[in-house]
Design a protein around this motif. Structure first.
Motif, mmCIF file in Angstrom:
data_model
loop_
_atom_site.group_PDB
_atom_site.id
_atom_site.type_symbol
_atom_site.label_atom_id
_atom_site.label_comp_id
_atom_site.label_asym_id
_atom_site.label_seq_id
_atom_site.Cartn_x
_atom_site.Cartn_y
_atom_site.Cartn_z
ATOM 1 N N ILE A 548 38.532 -19.696 43.112
ATOM 2 C CA ILE A 548 37.594 -20.654 42.646
ATOM 3 C C ILE A 548 36.768 -20.972 43.689
ATOM 4 C CG2 ILE A 548 37.071 -22.797 41.500
ATOM 5 C CD1 ILE A 548 39.433 -22.508 39.770
ATOM 6 N N LEU A 549 35.334 -20.917 43.549
ATOM 7 C CA LEU A 549 34.435 -21.219 44.719
ATOM 8 C C LEU A 549 33.550 -22.485 44.353
ATOM 9 C CD1 LEU A 549 32.657 -17.796 45.426
ATOM 10 C CD2 LEU A 549 35.040 -18.606 46.108
ATOM 11 N N ASN A 550 33.114 -23.177 45.277
ATOM 12 C CA ASN A 550 32.173 -24.129 44.995
ATOM 13 C C ASN A 550 30.763 -23.504 45.054
ATOM 14 O OD1 ASN A 550 31.807 -24.080 47.700
ATOM 15 N ND2 ASN A 550 32.201 -26.347 48.067
ATOM 16 N N LYS A 551 29.906 -24.595 44.712
ATOM 17 C CA LYS A 551 28.237 -24.004 44.424
ATOM 18 C C LYS A 551 28.107 -23.609 45.769
ATOM 19 C CE LYS A 551 25.488 -26.129 42.026
ATOM 20 N NZ LYS A 551 24.537 -26.997 41.344
ATOM 21 N N GLY A 584 36.170 -19.061 38.705
ATOM 22 C CA GLY A 584 35.416 -20.238 38.454
ATOM 23 C C GLY A 584 34.655 -20.696 39.612
ATOM 24 N N VAL A 585 33.573 -21.347 39.199
ATOM 25 C CA VAL A 585 32.905 -22.303 39.992
ATOM 26 C C VAL A 585 32.676 -23.770 40.006
ATOM 27 C CG1 VAL A 585 30.472 -22.328 41.161
ATOM 28 C CG2 VAL A 585 31.339 -20.308 40.311
ATOM 29 N N VAL A 586 33.209 -24.730 40.925
ATOM 30 C CA VAL A 586 33.014 -26.025 40.712
ATOM 31 C C VAL A 586 31.973 -26.748 41.499
ATOM 32 C CG1 VAL A 586 35.603 -26.126 40.258
ATOM 33 C CG2 VAL A 586 35.024 -26.368 42.724
ATOM 34 N N ASP A 587 31.891 -28.072 41.352
ATOM 35 C CA ASP A 587 30.635 -28.668 42.104
ATOM 36 C C ASP A 587 31.327 -30.145 42.262
ATOM 37 O OD1 ASP A 587 28.435 -29.714 43.104
ATOM 38 O OD2 ASP A 587 27.450 -29.725 41.117
ATOM 39 N N PHE A 588 31.858 -30.234 43.266
ATOM 40 C CA PHE A 588 32.446 -31.636 43.713
ATOM 41 C C PHE A 588 32.208 -32.066 45.317
ATOM 42 C CE2 PHE A 588 36.325 -29.525 44.072
ATOM 43 C CZ PHE A 588 37.064 -30.018 45.072
ATOM 44 N N ARG A 589 32.233 -33.167 45.362
ATOM 45 C CA ARG A 589 32.136 -33.335 47.058
ATOM 46 C C ARG A 589 33.524 -33.150 47.874
ATOM 47 N NH1 ARG A 589 27.546 -33.017 49.302
ATOM 48 N NH2 ARG A 589 28.378 -34.347 51.099
ATOM 49 N N ALA A 590 33.568 -32.459 48.763
ATOM 50 C CA ALA A 590 34.816 -32.478 49.702
ATOM 51 C C ALA A 590 34.827 -33.406 50.757
ATOM 52 C CB ALA A 590 35.017 -31.117 50.083
ATOM 53 N N TYR A 593 28.734 -38.127 51.582
ATOM 54 C CA TYR A 593 27.449 -37.813 51.639
ATOM 55 C C TYR A 593 26.630 -37.909 52.781
ATOM 56 C CZ TYR A 593 26.890 -37.135 46.830
ATOM 57 O OH TYR A 593 26.912 -36.402 45.354
ATOM 58 N N LYS A 594 27.444 -38.239 53.897
ATOM 59 C CA LYS A 594 27.119 -38.267 55.651
ATOM 60 C C LYS A 594 26.574 -36.912 55.959
ATOM 61 C CE LYS A 594 28.481 -40.933 58.625
ATOM 62 N NZ LYS A 594 29.461 -41.535 59.291
ATOM 63 N N GLU A 595 27.220 -35.939 55.454
ATOM 64 C CA GLU A 595 27.124 -34.505 55.678
ATOM 65 C C GLU A 595 27.003 -33.699 54.544
ATOM 66 O OE1 GLU A 595 30.518 -33.091 57.802
ATOM 67 O OE2 GLU A 595 31.588 -35.037 57.326
ATOM 68 N N SER A 596 26.554 -32.247 55.071
ATOM 69 C CA SER A 596 26.336 -31.462 54.013
ATOM 70 C C SER A 596 27.973 -31.022 53.682
ATOM 71 C CB SER A 596 25.641 -30.218 54.456
ATOM 72 O OG SER A 596 24.495 -30.583 55.003
ATOM 73 N N ASN A 597 27.823 -30.827 52.354
ATOM 74 C CA ASN A 597 29.274 -30.225 51.562
ATOM 75 C C ASN A 597 29.726 -28.928 52.065
ATOM 76 O OD1 ASN A 597 31.409 -31.212 50.135
ATOM 77 N ND2 ASN A 597 30.674 -29.885 48.016
#
Length: 789
Positions: A548-551, A584-590, A593-597
């Motif tokens: 599963i990858l993120n966006k 699958g593809v997920v979209d969440f913050r690892a 928001y101080k830095e790019s995901n």
């Protein structure tokens, strides 16, 4: 002055990092930069195992080196000691290192016990901190005691060092002698130019030329690293001065969270603003009081006092006032010491008076303040002609410069106040944006347990895996628990498994870098993760060959949208390509928001999981202890040999904003203080202005002027100064705040009201302060006003 001294204390503390080492000016950390096809992939605080020793052998400028492996960052480390009474002491430890090379030749850490001539650790020996020795051995000597951890058995303690001071960029409690981490089949540690997970520090010779030495590093990389990876993967090395790491380094795998130089300079600027506002008040009040002392000056001039004597008198008075203010400030510093330590670290306020930088800053503050506050009033007053001074008539003498300076200083004071208000507003809104933006994952009401897992190849700890399943099954039986999931990483934790050999979807020869980690089948439903395409992992069906990858990873691999990636293959590896299907593809913050995901690839198996996350229906102050006890009792039943460690996930994630939150609180507090100081100064100037024009007010009232006309007459110059200050401050705010916001990839919009709100607030404060005094004077009987002297 108290506020400024607090910030000076903070600044001195921040710049003191790592300067306690005897050779701090000659110690450098090796930074490793990785490039693929000439494009920078990452910059890392760590390098390869052989880097330090190879550089020492290659270059005469390198006097010694040390390599440090923070094993507690790779796995949960449990240190054990068998006490004399047969009790097995067992603690989970976070600051455990293995070291090689001349560690104690490079660094200067004072010894409490042991031979202080030790330069490097012999095999099967270890050194520990003073507090650690107390925890494991009480009042007994630690020398000769035997300790072990998951991967190192029976190490003898040969020394105890003082606890690492707060102003060190890395902290540690255990230093174990080096042990091989690379199998001999792979060439051993001396040939491991593949894993860059080790801190390397060099002690250079006093005459070393840094630019010249760094110019030799490309040839060094070509000699040792070429051929160990793909031809399009390149490494570059640079040197970081030890004393600059804390404020100037934000690399991957930093030993500790560093501060930012811009924050230190921002707070120092605030301190200067506050002092300038206070000095402006003092100068304006001194100028106004000089009107009342004109007769004194006239008498002294008639009796023979020269101009130089008068100047010395006024400057001495100013110096005495500043020294008195400094003395009172020191008392406040002492009383506020516990609160100051919370914001700026553990350094004692009193210890600062032995700090040369702090003393120098204090002397400069008092000297400059005395000169600024006393020099101009001294020259103006001492230049008065004796006859005019005795008559109290000086309205025409120096009129232009006298009033233009006073008004200019008030305008400047308003500009500073408006800018500070705008800065506080922007800082608050930026922090609010980062903390309230949608994460794509629900981290509330979640308790995370460290599993103390031992890392290794798949199936290397099957007993642990079975026990972990039992632990989850027992907790799942409780109706208060919404879900349980295991993972190797969690939101808010720095991901370190960076793999630079994934292949681009449209060109298999083009390499891209992704973070590689793992989560179980329950991670997505437990956390309510946004699944934007495809499906979740299916237990019993998917293995390490399903991903599963993120966006962010989908974009880097070259897919136009998440749907295009579903069912496609991911390829990675150097000599032999491995393949996995994107399910699958997920979209969440690892990360925050101080830095790019991070661009991340997830698999469902492959090595043990480091964390178990337990989500409850609700966690609050009333039931938090009950929930923790439930998990702890279950853990102790299933894992009696492992310490229980937990934390709340939302607190852990929000800790990423701790520095920004502290900065915002300090900025807000000093902005409020600056407003109070400016308001008091404005009150004093208004009072003196009204007092000087009191007869004019009486005459105008007799001539028929209304209260409103008098208010307009006396207040319009102050309101005009606010408008001028506002016009000046708008470009200052725009340039400074937009520059500051560039540090954040996700930032607020600078709306028009951010510029106007501070001006409106200062206008309200001015109207209230000035209007009160003018109305008060306007309501007095004109006869009394005309009798005023």
């Amino acid at each position: 002055m108290t506020a400024s001294l607090i910030i000076i204390q903070y600044v001195c503390f921040e710049f003191s990092y790592d300067r306690f080492h005897e050779n701090s000016d000659r110690i450098y950390r090796v930074q490793h930069d990785r490039y693929i096809d000439g494009e920078l992939q990452y910059q890392k605080a760590q390098s390869f195992i052989p880097t330090g020793e190879a550089m020492m052998n290659e270059y005469s400028e390198v006097e010694d080196y040390t390599t440090m492996f923070r094993i507690s960052n790779e796995s949960d480390i449990v240190v054990t000691h068998l006490a004399d009474d047969g009790e097995m002491l067992r603690f989970s430890e976070k600051e455990v290192y293995h070291v090689k090379g001349g560690f104690f030749e490079v660094f200067s850490f004072p010894f409490i016990e042991g031979n202080d001539e030790i330069k490097q650790l012999e095999p099967q020996t270890a050194m520990i901190s003073q507090s650690t020795a107390k925890k494991y051995f009480g009042n007994e000597s630690a020398i000769g005691k035997v300790i072990s951890h998951n991967y190192a058995k029976d190490y003898t303690v040969v020394g105890v060092f003082e606890d690492i001071p707060e102003n060190a960029h890395m902290k540690f409690d255990f230093l174990f002698a080096w042990q091989e981490v690379t199998s001999q089949d792979d060439g051993g540690d001396d040939e491991n130019w593949r894993w860059d997970g080790f801190y390397t520090y060099l002690l250079l010779t006093p005459d070393a030329d840094i630019p010249s030495l760094e110019s030799k590093f490309p040839a060094f990389a070509e000699k040792y690293i070429a051929g160990t990876a793909n031809n399009n993967v390149k490494s570059a090395f640079t040197l970081q001065p030890l004393t600059s790491i804390h404020l100037n380094s934000d690399l991957l795998a930093e030993a500790e969270a560093n501060n930012e130089l811009k924050i230190v300079y921002a707070l120092l600027t605030v301190a200067i603003f506050v002092m300038l506002i206070a000095w402006i008040n003092f100068i304006n009040l001194s100028i106004s009081r000089s009107l009342e002392r004109s007769k004194e000056v006239g008498v002294r001039k008639v009796t023979g006092s020269g101009r130089s004597q008068l100047i010395k008198q006024f400057l001495t008075e100013s110096l005495v006032m500043n020294l008195l203010a400094f003395s009172i400030s020191c008392i406040f510093l002492y009383l506020l010491a516990p609160y100051i330590s919370y914001f700026i670290g553990g350094q004692s306020t009193l210890s600062l008076f032995s700090n040369s930088s702090f003393i120098l800053g204090t002397v400069l503050t008092i000297t400059i303040g005395s000169a600024l506050a006393g020099l101009y009033p001294a020259f103006i007053t001492s230049s008065l002609k004796p006859i005019l001074a005795l008559k109290g008539n000086y309205s025409n003498q120096n009129k232009g410069s006298f009033f233009s300076l006073k008004h200019s200083l008030i305008v400047f004071q308003f500009v500073l106040s408006i800018t500070l208000i705008a800065a506080s507003t922007v800082a608050y809104r930026q922090l609010s944006l980062m903390k309230t933006s949608n994460l794509g994952i629900d981290i509330e009401s979640t308790i995370v347990v460290n599993t103390q897992a031992t890392f290794g190849p798949p199936g290397s700890d099957s007993v642990f895996t079975r026990r972990l399943t039992t632990f989850r099954d027992k907790l799942n039986a409780n109706e208060k628990i919404q879900g349980i999931t295991a993972s190797h990483d969690i939101p808010g934790k720095e991901h370190l498994s960076l793999m630079p050999n994934f292949r681009h979807s449209k060109n298999i020869d083009e390499l891209v870098t992704l973070y590689f980690t793992r989560m179980d089948f329950d991670f997505i439903p437990t956390f309510g993760v946004d699944l934007v395409a495809g499906r979740n992992f299916i237990e019993g069906v998917d293995n390490q060959y399903a991903m599963i990858l993120n966006k962010e990873a989908v974009q880097i691999l070259g897919y136009e949208n998440p749907e295009d990636a579903i069912g496609r293959e991911v390829n990675w590896g150097n000599r032999t390509l491995a393949k996995a299907e994107i399910v699958g593809v997920v979209d969440f913050r690892a990360v925050s928001y101080k830095e790019s995901n991070y661009p991340i690839a997830y698999t469902s198996t492959f090595f043990p999981y480091k964390y178990v996350s337990v989500k409850f229906d609700e966690i609050n102050g009333a039931n938090a202890e009950e929930h923790v006890a439930l998990i702890q009792n279950t853990w102790n039943t299933v894992f009696p040999d492992k310490p229980f460690e937990y934390f709340f996930l939302d607190d852990f994630f929000n800790a990423q904003y701790k520095a920004d939150q502290k900065f915002g609180q300090l900025l807000g507090a000093f902005t409020l203080l600056a407003l109070v100081v400016a308001g008091l100064g404005l009150y004093g100037i208004t009072l003196l202005t009204v007092t000087q024009r009191i007869k004019e007010v009486g005459l105008r009232k007799i001539m028929g002027a209304s209260v409103s006309q008098i208010i307009v007459l006396l207040s319009k110059q102050f309101l005009f100064m606010v408008i001028i200050a506002g016009l000046i401050s708008i470009p200052v705010i725009k340039l400074s705040m937009e520059k500051w916001l560039e540090n954040y990839p996700y930032r607020i919009e600078m709306y028009w009201w951010i510029y106007l709100l501070p001006i409106a607030l200062i206008l309200v404060i001015t109207c209230f302060t000035v209007g009160f005094q003018i109305i008060k004077a306007s309501l007095i009987n004109p006869a009394k006003l005309l009798r005023y002297e």
